[in-house]
Design an enzyme around this catalytic site. Structure first.
Site, short mmCIF file in Angstrom:
data_model
loop_
_atom_site.label_atom_id
_atom_site.label_comp_id
_atom_site.label_asym_id
_atom_site.label_seq_id
_atom_site.Cartn_x
_atom_site.Cartn_y
_atom_site.Cartn_z
N ASP A 134 -3.67 4.73 2.66
CA ASP A 134 -4.43 3.44 1.71
C ASP A 134 -5.70 3.07 2.03
O ASP A 134 -5.91 3.04 3.24
CB ASP A 134 -3.66 2.38 1.63
CG ASP A 134 -3.77 1.29 0.61
OD1 ASP A 134 -4.22 1.95 -0.59
OD2 ASP A 134 -3.37 0.33 0.51
N ASN A 150 -8.67 4.18 0.45
CA ASN A 150 -9.69 5.05 -0.07
C ASN A 150 -10.80 4.38 -0.99
O ASN A 150 -12.00 4.36 -0.79
CB ASN A 150 -9.24 6.48 -0.54
CG ASN A 150 -8.36 7.08 0.37
OD1 ASN A 150 -8.57 7.03 1.39
ND2 ASN A 150 -7.63 8.04 -0.39
N ARG A 203 -11.34 1.23 -1.52
CA ARG A 203 -12.22 -0.09 -1.03
C ARG A 203 -13.17 0.64 -0.05
O ARG A 203 -14.20 0.15 0.19
CB ARG A 203 -11.04 -1.06 -0.32
CG ARG A 203 -10.65 -1.68 -1.14
CD ARG A 203 -9.37 -2.39 -0.50
NE ARG A 203 -8.33 -1.46 -0.37
CZ ARG A 203 -7.24 -1.86 0.48
NH1 ARG A 203 -7.24 -2.96 1.22
NH2 ARG A 203 -6.30 -0.86 0.39
N TRP A 204 -12.71 1.77 0.89
CA TRP A 204 -13.92 2.26 1.60
C TRP A 204 -15.14 2.86 0.67
O TRP A 204 -16.27 2.86 1.26
CB TRP A 204 -13.05 3.43 2.32
CG TRP A 204 -14.00 4.39 3.38
CD1 TRP A 204 -14.09 4.16 4.46
CD2 TRP A 204 -14.82 5.42 3.08
NE1 TRP A 204 -14.97 4.98 5.10
CE2 TRP A 204 -15.28 5.96 4.26
CE3 TRP A 204 -15.40 6.06 1.84
CZ2 TRP A 204 -16.37 6.96 4.32
CZ3 TRP A 204 -16.22 7.11 1.96
CH2 TRP A 204 -17.03 7.57 3.17
N ARG A 228 -14.56 6.11 -6.60
CA ARG A 228 -13.06 6.08 -5.85
C ARG A 228 -12.79 7.40 -5.46
O ARG A 228 -12.14 7.64 -4.55
CB ARG A 228 -12.00 5.61 -6.91
CG ARG A 228 -12.27 3.87 -7.24
CD ARG A 228 -11.18 3.62 -7.95
NE ARG A 228 -9.85 3.79 -7.52
CZ ARG A 228 -9.23 3.03 -6.66
NH1 ARG A 228 -9.95 1.81 -6.09
NH2 ARG A 228 -8.16 3.29 -6.13
N ASN A 243 1.40 6.28 -9.29
CA ASN A 243 -0.27 6.70 -9.36
C ASN A 243 -0.55 7.40 -10.57
O ASN A 243 -1.87 7.38 -11.12
CB ASN A 243 -0.73 7.49 -8.04
CG ASN A 243 -0.58 6.95 -6.92
OD1 ASN A 243 -0.49 7.18 -5.73
ND2 ASN A 243 -1.06 5.27 -6.89
N TRP A 244 0.38 7.70 -11.48
CA TRP A 244 0.00 8.38 -12.77
C TRP A 244 -0.89 7.29 -13.80
O TRP A 244 -1.54 7.70 -14.53
CB TRP A 244 1.24 8.83 -13.68
CG TRP A 244 1.55 10.16 -12.80
CD1 TRP A 244 2.94 10.35 -12.06
CD2 TRP A 244 1.32 11.54 -13.10
NE1 TRP A 244 3.22 11.55 -11.70
CE2 TRP A 244 2.11 12.20 -12.18
CE3 TRP A 244 0.02 12.00 -13.28
CZ2 TRP A 244 2.13 13.55 -11.93
CZ3 TRP A 244 0.01 13.38 -13.13
CH2 TRP A 244 0.68 14.34 -12.49
N ARG A 300 0.80 2.34 7.62
CA ARG A 300 0.08 2.14 6.44
C ARG A 300 -1.21 1.53 6.82
O ARG A 300 -1.24 0.51 7.62
CB ARG A 300 0.96 0.90 5.58
CG ARG A 300 -0.03 0.71 4.19
CD ARG A 300 0.62 0.04 3.26
NE ARG A 300 -0.06 -0.09 2.18
CZ ARG A 300 0.27 -0.05 0.91
NH1 ARG A 300 1.82 -0.20 0.51
NH2 ARG A 300 -0.25 0.10 -0.44
N SER A 310 5.59 0.08 -0.76
CA SER A 310 5.23 0.69 -2.18
C SER A 310 6.10 1.76 -2.61
O SER A 310 5.58 2.89 -2.85
CB SER A 310 3.81 1.05 -2.12
OG SER A 310 3.29 0.02 -1.81
N GLU A 333 10.10 1.62 12.43
CA GLU A 333 9.07 0.85 12.96
C GLU A 333 7.90 0.65 12.08
O GLU A 333 7.46 1.80 11.69
CB GLU A 333 8.55 0.98 14.38
CG GLU A 333 9.71 0.82 15.27
CD GLU A 333 10.22 -0.50 15.62
OE1 GLU A 333 9.60 -1.42 15.38
OE2 GLU A 333 11.57 -0.90 15.69
C1 FPP Z 1 -4.63 5.20 -1.72
O1 FPP Z 1 -5.95 4.91 -1.78
C2 FPP Z 1 -5.04 6.90 -1.65
C3 FPP Z 1 -4.36 7.45 -2.71
C4 FPP Z 1 -3.53 7.09 -3.88
C5 FPP Z 1 -4.60 8.93 -2.58
C6 FPP Z 1 -4.45 9.64 -1.20
C7 FPP Z 1 -5.09 10.94 -1.13
C8 FPP Z 1 -5.82 11.11 -0.05
C9 FPP Z 1 -5.80 10.39 1.21
C10 FPP Z 1 -6.63 12.15 0.08
C11 FPP Z 1 -6.33 13.61 -0.47
C12 FPP Z 1 -5.09 14.21 0.25
C13 FPP Z 1 -4.62 15.05 -0.58
C14 FPP Z 1 -3.55 16.12 0.10
C15 FPP Z 1 -4.64 14.98 -2.18
P1 FPP Z 1 -6.33 3.59 -2.75
O2 FPP Z 1 -6.78 4.65 -3.90
O3 FPP Z 1 -5.18 2.95 -3.46
O4 FPP Z 1 -7.31 2.72 -1.95
P2 FPP Z 1 -7.39 1.33 -2.45
O5 FPP Z 1 -6.26 0.41 -2.29
O6 FPP Z 1 -8.72 0.87 -1.52
O7 FPP Z 1 -8.08 0.98 -4.00
#
Ligand code: FPP
Length: 251
Positions: free
Chosen positions: A27, A29, A31-32, A40, A75-76, A191, A199, A210
């Site tokens: 989790d 990506n 915010r990063w 995003r 996520n859809w 996480r 989730s 753990e």
């Molecule tokens: C959650 O971060 C991340 C995802 C829903 C996608 C995960 C995908 C990857 C780590 C990279 C791709 C890897 C493959 C194999 C496709 P978020 O978008 O919920 O972040 P946020 O909570 O900061 O908005």
């Protein structure tokens, strides 16, 4: 051929008890990316870059299985452009990494509903699973279009369809029909990104895991963070609902 270094050759921290199976909710990506003025999807691309070093580090430690939550059944509901971006990214990651994983002896498996994914991704996942199925190194499970509750519902449907009697619906029977049937339950669930919930990830399988929550966003999670999580795991005293004497610990 890429051969992962043996544990003894590496300057690894002293970790006296290792998890056999580590599950990860990747989790943070989004915010990063936002913190850097990026999209995003840029964040997901950066997240994909983190995968290789994390997987290699777990393999170096001798962890048997790593399960990555890459796309949930929920996520859809994200914007179409983001969903499409993650689907394309997953296909690219498989194209780019499959040879390396295979040569490293990694066995790739998929958890979740493959049929709902774009055809090109379905065939890549199927090919990756087929190509690596004889490998005997670490197992990497890609949970993609996976939901923990849906996993349990499917398992129960199998039992009902097989005419199993109510008294034979046991924990072992349900476990053996989950998509994770061949794996040990995760000992450690990580996480990233600062949230403290699972989730709808491995809700049945993580009953005695753990949990390790870190504020580090997934794209910044690397070998040093893997070491830190494993060290923290080795300090935990697992009781599985028993009292300390029963599990051989003085904690
Ligand atoms: C959650 O971060 C991340 C995802 C829903 C996608 C995960 C995908 C990857 C780590 C990279 C791709 C890897 C493959 C194999 C496709 P978020 O978008 O919920 O972040 P946020 O909570 O900061 O908005």
């Amino acid at each position: 051929m890429v051969v992962l270094p043996q544990r003894a050759e590496l300057p690894l921290p002293h970790i006296h008890s290792l998890p056999r199976h580590v599950a990860i909710i990747m989790d943070g990506n989004g915010r990063w990316a936002r913190a850097r003025g990026l999209s995003r999807n840029d964040g997901h691309r950066a997240g994909a870059e983190a995968l290789r070093s994390v997987i290699e580090r777990f393999a170096e430690h001798g962890v048997e299985a790593v399960t990555l939550f890459a796309f949930s059944t929920e996520n859809w509901g994200r914007p179409r452009s983001e969903v499409d971006g993650i689907m394309r990214l997953a296909a690219r990651v498989i194209d780019r990494e499959l040879n390396t994983f295979h040569e490293s002896g990694i066995q790739l498996q998929h958890l979740g509903d493959l049929a709902a994914l774009p055809k090109g991704l379905q065939s890549r996942v199927a090919k990756a699973v087929r190509r690596t199925q004889q490998n005997t190194g670490m197992t990497v499970n890609l949970a993609f279009n996976y939901g923990g509750r849906a996993d349990i519902v499917e398992a129960v449907r199998h039992l009902v369809a097989a005419g199993v009697r109510p008294e034979d619906v046991t924990e072992a029977a349900i476990s053996s029909h989950l998509t994770t049937a061949a794996l040990p339950d995760p000992d450690l669930l990580i996480r990233t990104g600062g949230e403290r919930r699972i989730s709808n990830f491995l809700v049945w399988q993580a009953a005695y895991s753990e949990y390790y929550f870190t504020p580090v966003q997934w794209p910044d999670f690397g070998a040093a963070e893997v070491d830190e999580a494993l060290l923290e795991f080795s300090r935990r005293r697992r009781r599985f609902g028993l009292v300390p004497e029963d599990v051989g610990t003085d904690a």
